[in-house]
Motif scaffolding. Structure first.
Motif, PDB file in Angstrom:
ATOM      1  N   THR A   1       2.207   0.593   6.478  1.00 21.02           N
ATOM      2  CA  THR A   1       1.008   1.399   6.171  1.00 21.02           C
ATOM      3  C   THR A   1       1.349   2.887   6.234  1.00 21.02           C
ATOM      4  OG1 THR A   1       0.097   1.782   8.393  1.00 21.02           O
ATOM      5  CG2 THR A   1      -0.364  -0.355   7.403  1.00 21.02           C
ATOM      6  N   ALA A   2       2.620   3.202   6.439  1.00 25.03           N
ATOM      7  CA  ALA A   2       3.021   4.614   6.563  1.00 25.03           C
ATOM      8  C   ALA A   2       2.914   5.297   5.215  1.00 25.03           C
ATOM      9  CB  ALA A   2       4.453   4.699   7.064  1.00 25.03           C
ATOM     10  N   GLY A   3       2.464   6.515   5.234  1.00 29.28           N
ATOM     11  CA  GLY A   3       2.412   7.259   3.981  1.00 29.28           C
ATOM     12  C   GLY A   3       1.371   8.343   4.026  1.00 29.28           C
ATOM     13  N   PHE A   4       1.205   8.963   2.876  1.00 28.33           N
ATOM     14  CA  PHE A   4       0.244  10.056   2.763  1.00 28.33           C
ATOM     15  C   PHE A   4      -0.886   9.626   1.847  1.00 28.33           C
ATOM     16  CE2 PHE A   4       4.425  11.781   3.534  1.00 28.33           C
ATOM     17  CZ  PHE A   4       4.194  12.636   4.598  1.00 28.33           C
TER      18      PHE A   4
ATOM     19  N   ASP B   1       5.342   4.933  14.485  1.00 31.59           N
ATOM     20  CA  ASP B   1       4.893   6.039  13.636  1.00 31.59           C
ATOM     21  C   ASP B   1       5.867   7.192  13.783  1.00 31.59           C
ATOM     22  OD1 ASP B   1       1.839   6.669  12.353  1.00 31.59           O
ATOM     23  OD2 ASP B   1       3.103   8.430  12.719  1.00 31.59           O
ATOM     24  N   ILE B   2       5.947   7.987  12.742  1.00 31.33           N
ATOM     25  CA  ILE B   2       6.784   9.179  12.773  1.00 31.33           C
ATOM     26  C   ILE B   2       6.280  10.105  13.884  1.00 31.33           C
ATOM     27  CG2 ILE B   2       5.489  10.567  11.085  1.00 31.33           C
ATOM     28  CD1 ILE B   2       8.252  11.030   9.726  1.00 31.33           C
TER      29      ILE B   2
ATOM     30  N   VAL C   1       8.881   7.846   1.776  1.00 32.06           N
ATOM     31  CA  VAL C   1       8.469   7.216   3.045  1.00 32.06           C
ATOM     32  C   VAL C   1       8.811   5.721   3.022  1.00 32.06           C
ATOM     33  CG1 VAL C   1       6.481   6.580   4.485  1.00 32.06           C
ATOM     34  CG2 VAL C   1       6.601   8.866   3.473  1.00 32.06           C
TER      35      VAL C   1
ATOM     36  N   VAL D   1       1.286  -1.773   2.125  1.00 33.21           N
ATOM     37  CA  VAL D   1      -0.101  -1.327   1.988  1.00 33.21           C
ATOM     38  C   VAL D   1      -0.165   0.091   1.386  1.00 33.21           C
ATOM     39  CG1 VAL D   1      -2.275  -0.975   3.256  1.00 33.21           C
ATOM     40  CG2 VAL D   1      -0.663  -2.719   4.027  1.00 33.21           C
ATOM     41  N   THR D   2       0.926   0.819   1.527  1.00 31.68           N
ATOM     42  CA  THR D   2       0.969   2.209   1.073  1.00 31.68           C
ATOM     43  C   THR D   2       0.771   2.296  -0.445  1.00 31.68           C
ATOM     44  OG1 THR D   2       2.564   2.588   2.840  1.00 31.68           O
ATOM     45  CG2 THR D   2       2.391   4.306   1.164  1.00 31.68           C
ATOM     46  N   ASN D   3       0.008   3.293  -0.852  1.00 24.90           N
ATOM     47  CA  ASN D   3      -0.248   3.507  -2.283  1.00 24.90           C
ATOM     48  C   ASN D   3       0.752   4.466  -2.926  1.00 24.90           C
ATOM     49  OD1 ASN D   3      -2.488   1.916  -3.024  1.00 24.90           O
ATOM     50  ND2 ASN D   3      -3.808   3.231  -1.779  1.00 24.90           N
TER      51      ASN D   3
ATOM     52  N   GLY E   1       3.282   2.853  10.769  1.00 23.92           N
ATOM     53  CA  GLY E   1       2.153   3.737  10.474  1.00 23.92           C
ATOM     54  C   GLY E   1       1.002   3.389  11.406  1.00 23.92           C
ATOM     55  N   ALA E   2       0.780   4.273  12.397  1.00 30.82           N
ATOM     56  CA  ALA E   2      -0.294   4.019  13.365  1.00 30.82           C
ATOM     57  C   ALA E   2      -1.521   4.844  13.012  1.00 30.82           C
ATOM     58  CB  ALA E   2       0.202   4.332  14.774  1.00 30.82           C
ATOM     59  N   GLY E   3      -1.778   4.970  11.722  1.00 31.29           N
ATOM     60  CA  GLY E   3      -2.957   5.714  11.272  1.00 31.29           C
ATOM     61  C   GLY E   3      -4.190   4.832  11.320  1.00 31.29           C
ATOM     62  N   ASN E   4      -5.134   5.124  10.440  1.00 31.33           N
ATOM     63  CA  ASN E   4      -6.403   4.385  10.459  1.00 31.33           C
ATOM     64  C   ASN E   4      -6.215   2.900  10.201  1.00 31.33           C
ATOM     65  OD1 ASN E   4      -8.195   6.392  11.125  1.00 31.33           O
ATOM     66  ND2 ASN E   4      -8.489   7.046   9.008  1.00 31.33           N
ATOM     67  N   ILE E   5      -5.452   2.576   9.159  1.00 30.47           N
ATOM     68  CA  ILE E   5      -5.283   1.152   8.837  1.00 30.47           C
ATOM     69  C   ILE E   5      -4.403   0.474   9.890  1.00 30.47           C
ATOM     70  CG2 ILE E   5      -4.369  -0.524   7.164  1.00 30.47           C
ATOM     71  CD1 ILE E   5      -5.106   1.399   4.927  1.00 30.47           C
TER      72      ILE E   5
HETATM   73  N1  APR Z   1       7.355   6.733   9.148  1.00 33.89           N
HETATM   74  C1  APR Z   1       6.384   6.258   9.968  1.00 33.89           C
HETATM   75  N2  APR Z   1       5.102   6.659   9.888  1.00 33.89           N
HETATM   76  C2  APR Z   1       4.788   7.576   8.973  1.00 33.89           C
HETATM   77  C3  APR Z   1       5.746   8.122   8.080  1.00 33.89           C
HETATM   78  C4  APR Z   1       7.077   7.654   8.208  1.00 33.89           C
HETATM   79  N3  APR Z   1       8.042   8.102   7.418  1.00 33.89           N
HETATM   80  N4  APR Z   1       5.118   9.009   7.281  1.00 33.89           N
HETATM   81  C5  APR Z   1       3.819   9.019   7.635  1.00 33.89           C
HETATM   82  N5  APR Z   1       3.608   8.164   8.653  1.00 33.89           N
HETATM   83  C6  APR Z   1       2.365   7.842   9.354  1.00 33.89           C
HETATM   84  C7  APR Z   1       1.481   9.051   9.629  1.00 33.89           C
HETATM   85  O1  APR Z   1       1.943   9.773  10.764  1.00 33.89           O
HETATM   86  C8  APR Z   1       0.120   8.383   9.861  1.00 33.89           C
HETATM   87  O2  APR Z   1      -0.096   8.100  11.231  1.00 33.89           O
HETATM   88  O3  APR Z   1       1.552   7.006   8.544  1.00 33.89           O
HETATM   89  C9  APR Z   1       0.227   7.065   9.076  1.00 33.89           C
HETATM   90  C10 APR Z   1      -0.755   6.968   7.931  1.00 33.89           C
HETATM   91  O4  APR Z   1      -2.012   6.895   8.473  1.00 33.89           O
HETATM   92  P1  APR Z   1      -3.334   7.485   7.767  1.00 33.89           P
HETATM   93  O5  APR Z   1      -3.032   8.823   7.201  1.00 33.89           O
HETATM   94  O6  APR Z   1      -4.472   7.325   8.723  1.00 33.89           O
HETATM   95  O7  APR Z   1      -3.511   6.525   6.502  1.00 33.89           O
HETATM   96  P2  APR Z   1      -4.261   5.121   6.437  1.00 33.89           P
HETATM   97  O8  APR Z   1      -5.682   5.330   6.137  1.00 33.89           O
HETATM   98  O9  APR Z   1      -3.876   4.290   7.600  1.00 33.89           O
HETATM   99  O10 APR Z   1      -3.592   4.536   5.112  1.00 33.89           O
HETATM  100  C11 APR Z   1      -2.221   4.197   5.087  1.00 33.89           C
HETATM  101  O11 APR Z   1      -2.387   3.018   3.020  1.00 33.89           O
HETATM  102  O12 APR Z   1      -4.237   3.142   1.692  1.00 33.89           O
HETATM  103  C12 APR Z   1      -2.886   3.399   1.774  1.00 33.89           C
HETATM  104  O13 APR Z   1      -1.829   5.070   0.525  1.00 33.89           O
HETATM  105  C13 APR Z   1      -2.684   4.878   1.607  1.00 33.89           C
HETATM  106  O14 APR Z   1      -0.779   5.933   2.515  1.00 33.89           O
HETATM  107  C14 APR Z   1      -2.016   5.354   2.849  1.00 33.89           C
HETATM  108  C15 APR Z   1      -1.744   4.091   3.669  1.00 33.89           C
END
Ligand code: APR
Length: 313
Positions: free
Chosen positions: A78-81, A34-35, A99, A119-121, A10-14
């Motif tokens: 950290t991957a998730g929605f 990341d996906i 996920v 870390v995912t909720n 998960g290369a999102g914010n966290i």
């Molecule tokens: N495989 C890999 N990456 C994935 C998948 C997957 N199956 N599904 C989603 N992702 C990626 C998304 O493309 C996105 O880049 O996970 C990343 C999540 O990043 P953000 O939406 O920015 O979420 P973030 O703030 O980083 O939080 C991550 O932690 O706080 C918890 O539940 C909250 O799900 C959230 C997670």
């Protein structure tokens, strides 16, 4: 000697914030996956382009291919929605379950000896999912929530007392949700009871703010949830493992047997004080709670249990 290898799923914010923090500490080489492959590659490249200025030698690499994560020492999920308006907690549970399940299968395949930090909720249910799907020993799979909740508690105490954050030792256990359990008795200011510095009412105010600390950030950001403090909290856990700190902190871990009986909970993951070192969860520390704290604890465990029971595992 080869550097340690850390994968962040998960290369999102966290995930991306954590990659930068880890790189700056030169703790390990980092694979961001990341996906959305482009996001992982783009953010990794962006971080590497900062390396000549910030002066770190760790390598950050982005990918969409799990083969490139092979042999990781630590994997952080950290991957998730995030929860969106109109989405129930159950909707989020099932979406993120899929996920975390698929990510855990890949971790099992490519990094069978890794420590896993979830870390995912919803955090405790997702930690349980990772534990069950990987089949890894229970000392190697843990969820990050207690460090973050405790940091928020500590910051709010510092803000209210006007005393340095360095002097505050705050502790939160239980599930990562509205009914988490901030521990009054084990929260101190330079070793002194926090009640010396805050009135009962002030402390309750701080506790309420801690319970809803995540929501407060969501309301302000509007389009996302907290990421700086969560990333810093994961860094703390990774360093405790890699540098064998044997640090006492709060984390979501699997409770059963002796510890489970003590805490009146078993067969699920929930936040408790642990010693974190090179073996991962080296010990679960048993606490002597007040009646009020026990009542809060049981309520929190029930909330986690209700979610875990819904998981199709
Ligand atoms: N495989 C890999 N990456 C994935 C998948 C997957 N199956 N599904 C989603 N992702 C990626 C998304 O493309 C996105 O880049 O996970 C990343 C999540 O990043 P953000 O939406 O920015 O979420 P973030 O703030 O980083 O939080 C991550 O932690 O706080 C918890 O539940 C909250 O799900 C959230 C997670």
């Amino acid at each position: 000697m080869d550097r340690k290898k850390i994968t962040i799923v998960g290369a999102g914010n966290i995930g991306a914030t954590l990659a930068l923090l880890l790189a700056r500490r030169e703790t390990a080489d980092i694979t961001l996956i990341d996906i959305n492959e482009g996001v992982a590659k783009g953010k990794a490249l962006d971080i590497m382009e900062a390396s000549p200025i910030l002066g770190f030698n760790a390598h950050v690499h982005g990918t969409g291919d799990y083969a490139e994560t092979a042999g990781s020492d630590v994997v952080i999920i950290t991957a998730g929605f995030p929860r969106k308006p109109g989405m129930s907690r159950d909707d989020l549970l099932f979406k993120n379950f899929e996920v975390v399940k698929s990510v855990s299968e890949q971790i099992k395949k490519y990094s069978p000896d890794a420590f896993v930090i979830v870390v995912t909720n919803p955090l405790d249910a997702m930690t349980y999912t990772a534990l069950k799907v990987t089949g890894f020993p229970k000392n190697k799979v843990m969820g990050m929530a207690g460090v973050l909740d405790s940091a928020r508690f500590a910051y709010f105490i510092s803000e209210k007392t006007g005393i340095s954050v360095e002097n505050i030792n705050a502790f939160v256990i239980g599930g990562h949700g509205d009914d988490m359990v901030p521990l009054r008795k084990f929260t101190t200011v330079a070793g002194m009871p926090v009640t010396k510095f805050l009135s009962k009412e002030e402390l309750e105010e701080v506790i309420q703010r801690t319970r809803f600390g995540g929501g407060e950030i969501v309301r302000l950001l509007k389009t996302g949830s907290a990421f700086y403090a969560p990333a810093a909290s994961i860094l703390e856990m990774v360093l405790a493992i890699l540098w064998n700190k044997r640090k006492i902190l709060s984390a979501s871990v699997y409770l059963d047997g002796e510890a489970g009986e003590y805490y009146g909970a078993s067969g699920l993951c929930v936040g408790v004080p642990i010693i974190l070192g090179k073996e991962g969860v080296e010990e679960i520390i048993k606490l002597d709670l007040t009646d009020e704290e026990w009542a809060d604890w049981r309520k929190s465990v029930e909330s986690v249990k209700r979610l875990v029971e819904k998981l199709p595992l």
